[in-house]
Motif scaffolding. Structure first.
Motif, PDB file in Angstrom:
ATOM      1  N   PHE A 130       0.777  -1.341  -0.119  1.00  0.00           N
ATOM      2  CA  PHE A 130      -0.034  -0.072   0.143  1.00  0.00           C
ATOM      3  C   PHE A 130       0.927   1.265  -0.093  1.00  0.00           C
ATOM      4  O   PHE A 130       1.870   1.336   0.750  1.00  0.00           O
ATOM      5  N   ARG A 131       0.609   2.164  -0.814  1.00  0.00           N
ATOM      6  CA  ARG A 131       0.965   3.476  -0.951  1.00  0.00           C
ATOM      7  C   ARG A 131      -0.056   4.654  -1.294  1.00  0.00           C
ATOM      8  O   ARG A 131      -0.843   4.146  -2.087  1.00  0.00           O
ATOM      9  N   HIS A 132       0.202   5.794  -0.694  1.00  0.00           N
ATOM     10  CA  HIS A 132      -0.757   6.811  -1.241  1.00  0.00           C
ATOM     11  C   HIS A 132      -0.036   8.000  -1.099  1.00  0.00           C
ATOM     12  O   HIS A 132       0.500   8.496   0.300  1.00  0.00           O
ATOM     13  N   ALA A 133       0.112   8.879  -2.036  1.00  0.00           N
ATOM     14  CA  ALA A 133       0.957  10.396  -1.926  1.00  0.00           C
ATOM     15  C   ALA A 133       0.408  11.272  -0.826  1.00  0.00           C
ATOM     16  O   ALA A 133       1.181  11.855  -0.065  1.00  0.00           O
ATOM     17  N   LEU A 134      -0.761  11.082  -0.422  1.00  0.00           N
ATOM     18  CA  LEU A 134      -1.565  12.107   0.628  1.00  0.00           C
ATOM     19  C   LEU A 134      -1.416  11.610   1.968  1.00  0.00           C
ATOM     20  O   LEU A 134      -1.500  12.514   2.798  1.00  0.00           O
ATOM     21  N   LEU A 135      -1.460  10.443   2.137  1.00  0.00           N
ATOM     22  CA  LEU A 135      -1.508   9.882   3.517  1.00  0.00           C
ATOM     23  C   LEU A 135      -0.333  10.437   4.358  1.00  0.00           C
ATOM     24  O   LEU A 135       0.789  10.336   4.054  1.00  0.00           O
ATOM     25  N   ASN A 136      -1.122  10.894   5.484  1.00  0.00           N
ATOM     26  CA  ASN A 136      -0.154  11.607   6.608  1.00  0.00           C
ATOM     27  C   ASN A 136      -1.029  11.732   7.693  1.00  0.00           C
ATOM     28  O   ASN A 136      -2.160  11.460   7.694  1.00  0.00           O
ATOM     29  N   ASP A 137      -0.470  12.321   8.726  1.00  0.00           N
ATOM     30  CA  ASP A 137      -0.930  12.482  10.042  1.00  0.00           C
ATOM     31  C   ASP A 137      -2.271  13.441   9.777  1.00  0.00           C
ATOM     32  O   ASP A 137      -2.148  14.273   8.806  1.00  0.00           O
ATOM     33  N   SER A 138      -3.333  12.805  10.375  1.00  0.00           N
ATOM     34  CA  SER A 138      -4.825  13.438   9.862  1.00  0.00           C
ATOM     35  C   SER A 138      -4.655  14.872  10.123  1.00  0.00           C
ATOM     36  O   SER A 138      -5.344  15.885   9.634  1.00  0.00           O
TER      37      SER A 138
ATOM     38  N   GLN B 286      -2.543  17.137   9.804  1.00  0.00           N
ATOM     39  CA  GLN B 286      -1.747  17.672   8.653  1.00  0.00           C
ATOM     40  C   GLN B 286      -2.540  17.865   7.119  1.00  0.00           C
ATOM     41  O   GLN B 286      -2.084  18.660   6.396  1.00  0.00           O
ATOM     42  N   LEU B 287      -3.610  17.428   7.264  1.00  0.00           N
ATOM     43  CA  LEU B 287      -4.595  17.090   6.197  1.00  0.00           C
ATOM     44  C   LEU B 287      -5.917  17.974   6.367  1.00  0.00           C
ATOM     45  O   LEU B 287      -6.495  18.143   7.217  1.00  0.00           O
ATOM     46  N   SER B 288      -6.418  18.820   5.087  1.00  0.00           N
ATOM     47  CA  SER B 288      -7.445  19.353   5.032  1.00  0.00           C
ATOM     48  C   SER B 288      -8.759  18.384   5.248  1.00  0.00           C
ATOM     49  O   SER B 288      -8.569  16.956   5.119  1.00  0.00           O
ATOM     50  N   ALA B 289      -9.863  18.867   5.609  1.00  0.00           N
ATOM     51  CA  ALA B 289     -11.054  17.793   5.877  1.00  0.00           C
ATOM     52  C   ALA B 289     -11.511  17.094   4.468  1.00  0.00           C
ATOM     53  O   ALA B 289     -11.813  15.981   4.568  1.00  0.00           O
ATOM     54  N   THR B 290     -11.295  17.764   3.422  1.00  0.00           N
ATOM     55  CA  THR B 290     -11.397  17.139   2.113  1.00  0.00           C
ATOM     56  C   THR B 290     -10.557  15.928   1.866  1.00  0.00           C
ATOM     57  O   THR B 290     -10.967  14.833   1.512  1.00  0.00           O
ATOM     58  N   HIS B 291      -9.262  16.211   2.219  1.00  0.00           N
ATOM     59  CA  HIS B 291      -8.180  15.153   1.788  1.00  0.00           C
ATOM     60  C   HIS B 291      -8.528  14.063   2.831  1.00  0.00           C
ATOM     61  O   HIS B 291      -8.337  12.966   2.585  1.00  0.00           O
ATOM     62  N   ARG B 292      -8.964  14.303   4.034  1.00  0.00           N
ATOM     63  CA  ARG B 292      -9.133  13.287   5.030  1.00  0.00           C
ATOM     64  C   ARG B 292     -10.378  12.547   4.604  1.00  0.00           C
ATOM     65  O   ARG B 292     -10.158  11.165   4.674  1.00  0.00           O
ATOM     66  N   LEU B 293     -11.338  12.921   4.099  1.00  0.00           N
ATOM     67  CA  LEU B 293     -12.350  12.103   3.630  1.00  0.00           C
ATOM     68  C   LEU B 293     -11.973  11.277   2.289  1.00  0.00           C
ATOM     69  O   LEU B 293     -12.608  10.200   2.393  1.00  0.00           O
ATOM     70  N   GLU B 294     -11.329  11.985   1.488  1.00  0.00           N
ATOM     71  CA  GLU B 294     -10.711  11.239   0.291  1.00  0.00           C
ATOM     72  C   GLU B 294      -9.935  10.120   0.791  1.00  0.00           C
ATOM     73  O   GLU B 294     -10.398   8.948   0.208  1.00  0.00           O
ATOM     74  N   LEU B 295      -9.417   9.992   1.826  1.00  0.00           N
ATOM     75  CA  LEU B 295      -8.362   8.943   2.007  1.00  0.00           C
ATOM     76  C   LEU B 295      -9.008   8.057   2.978  1.00  0.00           C
ATOM     77  O   LEU B 295      -8.739   6.910   2.974  1.00  0.00           O
ATOM     78  N   ARG B 296     -10.147   8.603   3.570  1.00  0.00           N
ATOM     79  CA  ARG B 296     -10.843   7.338   4.536  1.00  0.00           C
ATOM     80  C   ARG B 296     -11.485   6.696   3.567  1.00  0.00           C
ATOM     81  O   ARG B 296     -11.546   5.191   3.559  1.00  0.00           O
ATOM     82  N   GLN B 297     -12.082   6.967   2.418  1.00  0.00           N
ATOM     83  CA  GLN B 297     -12.527   6.169   1.359  1.00  0.00           C
ATOM     84  C   GLN B 297     -11.489   5.056   0.765  1.00  0.00           C
ATOM     85  O   GLN B 297     -11.742   3.857   0.524  1.00  0.00           O
ATOM     86  N   VAL B 298     -10.400   5.576   0.332  1.00  0.00           N
ATOM     87  CA  VAL B 298      -9.230   4.765  -0.002  1.00  0.00           C
ATOM     88  C   VAL B 298      -8.788   3.719   0.878  1.00  0.00           C
ATOM     89  O   VAL B 298      -8.730   2.599   0.674  1.00  0.00           O
ATOM     90  N   ILE B 299      -8.794   4.260   2.397  1.00  0.00           N
ATOM     91  CA  ILE B 299      -8.411   3.285   3.252  1.00  0.00           C
ATOM     92  C   ILE B 299      -9.341   2.181   3.529  1.00  0.00           C
ATOM     93  O   ILE B 299      -9.341   0.936   3.604  1.00  0.00           O
ATOM     94  N   GLU B 300     -10.602   2.520   3.437  1.00  0.00           N
ATOM     95  CA  GLU B 300     -11.813   1.526   3.729  1.00  0.00           C
ATOM     96  C   GLU B 300     -11.796   0.465   2.612  1.00  0.00           C
ATOM     97  O   GLU B 300     -12.202  -0.723   2.842  1.00  0.00           O
ATOM     98  N   THR B 301     -11.323   1.069   1.377  1.00  0.00           N
ATOM     99  CA  THR B 301     -11.457   0.061   0.037  1.00  0.00           C
ATOM    100  C   THR B 301     -10.231  -0.799  -0.091  1.00  0.00           C
ATOM    101  O   THR B 301     -10.459  -1.954  -0.179  1.00  0.00           O
ATOM    102  N   GLU B 302      -9.403  -0.164   0.621  1.00  0.00           N
ATOM    103  CA  GLU B 302      -7.824  -0.982   0.218  1.00  0.00           C
ATOM    104  C   GLU B 302      -7.354  -1.635   1.604  1.00  0.00           C
ATOM    105  O   GLU B 302      -6.601  -2.461   1.383  1.00  0.00           O
ATOM    106  N   ALA B 303      -7.765  -1.325   2.604  1.00  0.00           N
ATOM    107  CA  ALA B 303      -7.338  -1.987   3.913  1.00  0.00           C
ATOM    108  C   ALA B 303      -7.367  -3.600   3.789  1.00  0.00           C
ATOM    109  O   ALA B 303      -8.717  -3.584   3.326  1.00  0.00           O
ATOM    110  N   LEU B 304      -6.639  -4.424   4.418  1.00  0.00           N
ATOM    111  CA  LEU B 304      -6.978  -5.752   4.555  1.00  0.00           C
ATOM    112  C   LEU B 304      -8.022  -5.752   5.826  1.00  0.00           C
ATOM    113  O   LEU B 304      -8.721  -6.837   5.754  1.00  0.00           O
ATOM    114  N   ALA B 305      -8.103  -4.851   6.709  1.00  0.00           N
ATOM    115  CA  ALA B 305      -9.103  -4.737   7.709  1.00  0.00           C
ATOM    116  C   ALA B 305      -8.929  -3.506   8.523  1.00  0.00           C
ATOM    117  O   ALA B 305      -7.617  -2.948   8.266  1.00  0.00           O
TER     118      ALA B 305
END
Length: 198
Positions: free
Chosen positions: A38-46, A48-67
């Motif tokens: 797993f890699r994602h260019a935006l992933l960082n301490d929450s 340090q991120l905008s609310a928009t980026h946090r929600l975008e990353l949440r969708q990625v994490i929930e889709t791609e995480a093993l659990a």
């Protein structure tokens, strides 16, 4: 951002919490197991991120995480056992809810209550260093923010849609003017600029 050196050898879960320093609302925690690739260019301490980026990353994490799993501990339980134990309890509950059993745990911060004899490592500022902890910080933060925004419609005078329960001047002033709600932590000092425990 790194993968932990243990991730190739163990099913590793990253853990973090959100809302430890708030005057109102539960403390939330998340546990995340990511694929080794797993890699994602935006992933960082929450934080340090905008609310928009946090929600975008949440969708990625929930889709791609093993659990992944998110849990919370109520203000009443926080008052009963203290915020530190409540934070670790929320992490333990999230670990319990994972569909994969964690064989190794990495935790943001410098302390942790051992979980079921599972080996672990505490990492100061780990949410800015390790991908799975950063992912957990994003899930915990976004789930908690949504919860506080829902409560705001019931108690708009406290400004929870903006301050999310943190001890801003406006929030402390509203408590002094309107009193406590069932969602406030009664063991937290309201009048100090910095949050302290009685």
């Amino acid at each position: 951002m790194l993968l932990s050196r243990y991730q190739d050898s163990y099913v590793e879960a990253g853990c973090d919490e959100a809302g430890r320093g708030c005057l109102a609302g539960p403390v939330f925690a998340a546990a995340v197991i990511l694929p080794t690739a797993f890699r994602h260019a935006l992933l960082n301490d929450s934080k340090q991120l905008s609310a928009t980026h946090r929600l975008e990353l949440r969708q990625v994490i929930e889709t791609e995480a093993l659990a992944f799993a998110v849990s919370s501990v109520s203000p009443q339980e926080i008052d009963r056992i203290n915020i530190h134990k409540a934070s670790y309890l929320a992490m333990h509950q999230a670990l319990d809810a994972l569909k994969l059993k964690a064989e190794y745990i990495i935790v943001d911060g410098n302390r942790f209550i051992p979980y079921r004899q599972t080996p672990y490592c505490c990492i100061v500022k780990g949410d800015g260093k390790y991908l799975s902890i950063a992912a957990a910080s994003i899930l915990a933060k976004t789930y908690r923010d949504e919860y506080m925004e829902q409560l705001h419609s019931e108690f708009p005078q406290y400004g929870w849609s903006q301050n999310k329960g943190y001890p801003t001047v406006e929030h402390r002033s509203a408590i002094l003017s309107h009193g406590f709600t069932p969602h406030h932590r009664r063991t937290f000092r309201v009048t100090d600029p910095q949050l302290t425990l009685f």
